[in-house]
Design a protein around this motif. Structure first.
Motif, mmCIF file in Angstrom:
data_model
loop_
_atom_site.group_PDB
_atom_site.id
_atom_site.type_symbol
_atom_site.label_atom_id
_atom_site.label_comp_id
_atom_site.label_asym_id
_atom_site.label_seq_id
_atom_site.Cartn_x
_atom_site.Cartn_y
_atom_site.Cartn_z
ATOM 1 N N TRP A 1 0.801 -1.225 0.000
ATOM 2 C CA TRP A 1 0.000 0.000 0.000
ATOM 3 C C TRP A 1 0.838 1.282 0.000
ATOM 4 C CZ3 TRP A 1 0.716 3.326 4.025
ATOM 5 C CH2 TRP A 1 1.188 2.807 5.222
ATOM 6 N N ARG A 2 2.080 1.200 0.422
ATOM 7 C CA ARG A 2 2.910 2.411 0.461
ATOM 8 C C ARG A 2 3.237 2.897 -0.940
ATOM 9 N NH1 ARG A 2 6.344 3.207 5.743
ATOM 10 N NH2 ARG A 2 4.927 2.064 7.038
ATOM 11 N N LYS B 1 1.610 4.454 -3.023
ATOM 12 C CA LYS B 1 0.522 4.478 -3.992
ATOM 13 C C LYS B 1 -0.058 5.887 -3.977
ATOM 14 C CE LYS B 1 0.591 -0.069 -4.558
ATOM 15 N NZ LYS B 1 1.910 -0.546 -4.604
ATOM 16 N N MET C 1 -5.308 4.104 0.257
ATOM 17 C CA MET C 1 -4.813 2.764 -0.083
ATOM 18 C C MET C 1 -4.537 1.915 1.154
ATOM 19 S SD MET C 1 -4.354 0.504 -2.313
ATOM 20 C CE MET C 1 -4.423 1.367 -3.869
ATOM 21 N N ARG C 2 -3.977 2.491 2.217
ATOM 22 C CA ARG C 2 -3.698 1.703 3.423
ATOM 23 C C ARG C 2 -4.994 1.117 3.965
ATOM 24 N NH1 ARG C 2 -3.432 2.759 9.125
ATOM 25 N NH2 ARG C 2 -1.883 1.439 10.124
ATOM 26 N N LYS D 1 -7.806 0.620 2.360
ATOM 27 C CA LYS D 1 -8.320 -0.363 1.397
ATOM 28 C C LYS D 1 -7.587 -1.693 1.519
ATOM 29 C CE LYS D 1 -9.774 3.015 -2.067
ATOM 30 N NZ LYS D 1 -9.482 3.576 -3.403
ATOM 31 N N MET D 2 -6.278 -1.639 1.722
ATOM 32 C CA MET D 2 -5.507 -2.872 1.825
ATOM 33 C C MET D 2 -5.812 -3.603 3.133
ATOM 34 S SD MET D 2 -4.089 -3.426 -1.002
ATOM 35 C CE MET D 2 -3.159 -4.858 -0.489
#
Length: 86
Positions: A36-37, A39, A44-45, A47-48
C-alpha cells in the motif's frame, strides 16, 4: 511482553507481545506495507487492510498487525506472499 504507544499518548499500537511475536509482526509489516505504500491513493492503506480483513475472515476493526497473534501473522504473510502483485 510489552507494547509501544502512539507518540505523546497512552494509546497502544496493539496488544502486548513477547519478542517472538514482535519479530513476527515486524516481518508481517515488511511484507504487507509495500503493498500500500507509495501508492497515489491516500486511502490505499485502509483499502488494503479491508482486503486483508476479507482474506483472513476477520472483522475490519480487528484487522491490524499490532493485534495479530503468531498464527495470524503467519497467515497474513502467506496471503501477502501469494498476492504480492495486488
Amino acid at each position: 511482553a510489552h507494547v509501544g504507544c502512539h507518540r505523546n499518548t497512552c494509546i497502544p499500537f496493539g496488544t502486548a507481545a513477547n519478542a517472538k511475536l514482535r519479530r513476527l509482526r515486524s516481518e508481517t509489516h515488511s511484507m504487507f506495507d509495500p503493498m500500500w505504500r507509495n501508492k497515489r491513493d491516500p486511502l490505499m492503506r485502509k483499502k488494503m487492510y479491508a482486503w486483508l480483513s476479507q482474506k483472513m475472515g476477520l472483522p475490519f476493526e480487528r484487522t491490524h498487525i499490532g493485534m495479530f497473534t503468531e498464527t495470524q501473522c503467519m497467515e497474513a504473510m502467506q496471503i501477502c506472499k501469494e498476492n504480492a502483485n495486488v
